[in-house]
Design an enzyme around this catalytic site. Structure first.
Site, PDB file in Angstrom:
ATOM      1  N   LYS A   1       0.831  -1.202   0.000  1.00 36.53           N
ATOM      2  CA  LYS A   1       0.000   0.000   0.000  1.00 36.53           C
ATOM      3  C   LYS A   1       0.864   1.250   0.000  1.00 36.53           C
ATOM      4  O   LYS A   1       2.009   1.249   0.473  1.00 36.53           O
ATOM      5  CB  LYS A   1      -0.919   0.008   1.228  1.00 36.53           C
ATOM      6  CG  LYS A   1      -1.902  -1.151   1.258  1.00 36.53           C
ATOM      7  CD  LYS A   1      -2.911  -1.057   0.119  1.00 36.53           C
ATOM      8  CE  LYS A   1      -3.870  -2.236   0.108  1.00 36.53           C
ATOM      9  NZ  LYS A   1      -3.276  -3.469  -0.402  1.00 36.53           N
ATOM     10  N   ASP A   2       0.290   2.333  -0.501  1.00 38.11           N
ATOM     11  CA  ASP A   2       0.986   3.603  -0.644  1.00 38.11           C
ATOM     12  C   ASP A   2       1.439   4.151   0.704  1.00 38.11           C
ATOM     13  O   ASP A   2       0.731   4.031   1.707  1.00 38.11           O
ATOM     14  CB  ASP A   2       0.056   4.610  -1.328  1.00 38.11           C
ATOM     15  CG  ASP A   2       0.811   5.738  -1.994  1.00 38.11           C
ATOM     16  OD1 ASP A   2       1.470   6.508  -1.283  1.00 38.11           O
ATOM     17  OD2 ASP A   2       0.744   5.847  -3.227  1.00 38.11           O
ATOM     18  N   ARG A   3       2.591   4.754   0.714  1.00 38.41           N
ATOM     19  CA  ARG A   3       3.080   5.390   1.942  1.00 38.41           C
ATOM     20  C   ARG A   3       2.294   6.653   2.256  1.00 38.41           C
ATOM     21  O   ARG A   3       1.991   6.936   3.418  1.00 38.41           O
ATOM     22  CB  ARG A   3       4.562   5.730   1.793  1.00 38.41           C
ATOM     23  CG  ARG A   3       5.123   6.490   2.992  1.00 38.41           C
ATOM     24  CD  ARG A   3       6.586   6.854   2.785  1.00 38.41           C
ATOM     25  NE  ARG A   3       7.109   7.603   3.918  1.00 38.41           N
ATOM     26  CZ  ARG A   3       8.343   8.069   3.990  1.00 38.41           C
ATOM     27  NH1 ARG A   3       9.194   7.872   2.996  1.00 38.41           N
ATOM     28  NH2 ARG A   3       8.730   8.737   5.063  1.00 38.41           N
TER      29      ARG A   3
END
Length: 335
Positions: free
Chosen positions: A76-78
């Site tokens: 998942k995106d930071r």
């Protein structure tokens, strides 16, 4: 992605997303009946401003394990608030309360035992809630919603290609003969190269045929599977397409001639070095859905120049493929 063709024409509106972590919310959809017992602890975790690898490392340290022992369904995106699942091997006689890791950036929502570890890609999809700010033409975005609900080109997003397309630069050097000895890095570079070629084929098809038109002969993908078959179009196949039992597809190129249509071979001819390179490194010819259909789409205005878009996507697809057909979006986290 800036050079790829739009299905509904270039949007008139500009807008920012990821202005703050709360503006990009992702919830992993995991459809697994946990056993409630076993040698693995599955953890539903909300992370804010941290990448998936960092959270996995913290879990490993807490359980006194090497990081490779911690698994997760997807990356998942930071730059967002993301809810996702991890699993950690923990002996039954060694109870651990992972909530001790709770902080401003990590929160343990649920802990449940299971008889096996989570594997990459075991999730069903993701739900997104994306806040757009500094929207210049909200009416243009609203006017596109109904069309976008019918599907957008299933492009791979920019994150697949690394910062400023660095993975594609590495791919070119690799195909020119430079060695990449790190197997994991080499795999990422090859995946980026194949994704880039997929995007080019889809972009050409969008420009010349759109996504609604079928050719006389297609390669169909079975919905929910990697299996595909080639056939002339007929009434039965049209019915199956309308029922989403099968999907139109585009190539993920590799070794062999199977899985490519003549028109696609022609479009790929200018990328022969990359196509041959992917085959030489053992990549297989596969297929990927041509169209991406966002589900459960909702839109709401929060302020005059801000709105929230909510939708669900299947795993392996990119929210930015949906956004680009609605708005010229700027990633504010990169400023």
């Amino acid at each position: 992605m800036k050079t790829l063709n739009y299905l509904y024409g270039k949007p008139l509106s500009d807008g920012d997303f990821k202005s703050q972590p709360e503006d990009f919310r992702v919830e992993e959809i995991l459809d697994i009946p946990f056993t409630g017992e076993g040698e693995h602890v599955c953890l539903q975790i909300v992370k804010k401003g941290e990448n998936t690898a960092y959270v996995a490392k913290k879990l490993a340290e807490f359980a006194q394990l090497p990081p490779r022992e911690v698994s997760y369904a997807g990356i998942k995106d930071r730059h967002g608030v993301c809810t996702q699942w991890f699993s950690v091997p923990v002996p039954i006689k060694k109870p651990l309360d992972f909530s001790a890791l709770n902080s401003d950036s990590i929160f343990i929502v649920k802990q449940v035992r299971h008889n096996r570890k989570l594997k990459t890609g075991c999730h069903k999809g993701n739900r997104f809630a994306i806040t757009l700010r500094n929207v210049t033409e909200p009416l243009d975005i609203l006017s596109r919603i109904n069309a976008v609900r019918q599907g957008v080109p299933n492009y791979f997003g920019e994150q697949r290609f690394g910062h400023d397309g660095h993975n594609l630069d590495m791919a070119q050097r690799l195909f020119d003969g430079e060695k990449i000895r790190d197997k994991k890095l080499r795999g990422l570079v090859l995946s980026a190269a194949r994704s880039h070629l997929f995007n080019q084929v889809v972009s050409r098809r969008v420009a010349e045929h759109g996504l609604a038109t079928t050719w006389h002969r297609e390669i169909f993908l079975l919905n929910g599977s990697n299996a595909f078959f080639e056939s002339d179009i007929d009434c039965e196949l049209i019915e199956r397409l309308l029922g989403n039992d099968i999907l139109l597809s585009a190539p993920l190129v590799g070794k062999g001639e199977k899985g490519l249509l003549p028109q696609e071979r022609e479009w790929l001819s200018s990328f022969s070095q990359w196509h041959n390179g992917l085959a030489e490194f053992g990549m297989k010819n596969e297929r990927r859905a041509l169209r991406l259909m966002p589900q459960e789409f909702k839109v709401s205005m929060t302020e005059q120049s801000s709105m929230v878009l909510e939708f669900s996507l299947p795993k392996g697809t990119f929210a930015t493929a949906v956004l680009r057909e609605l708005v010229n979006h700027r990633d504010a986290s990169k400023k």
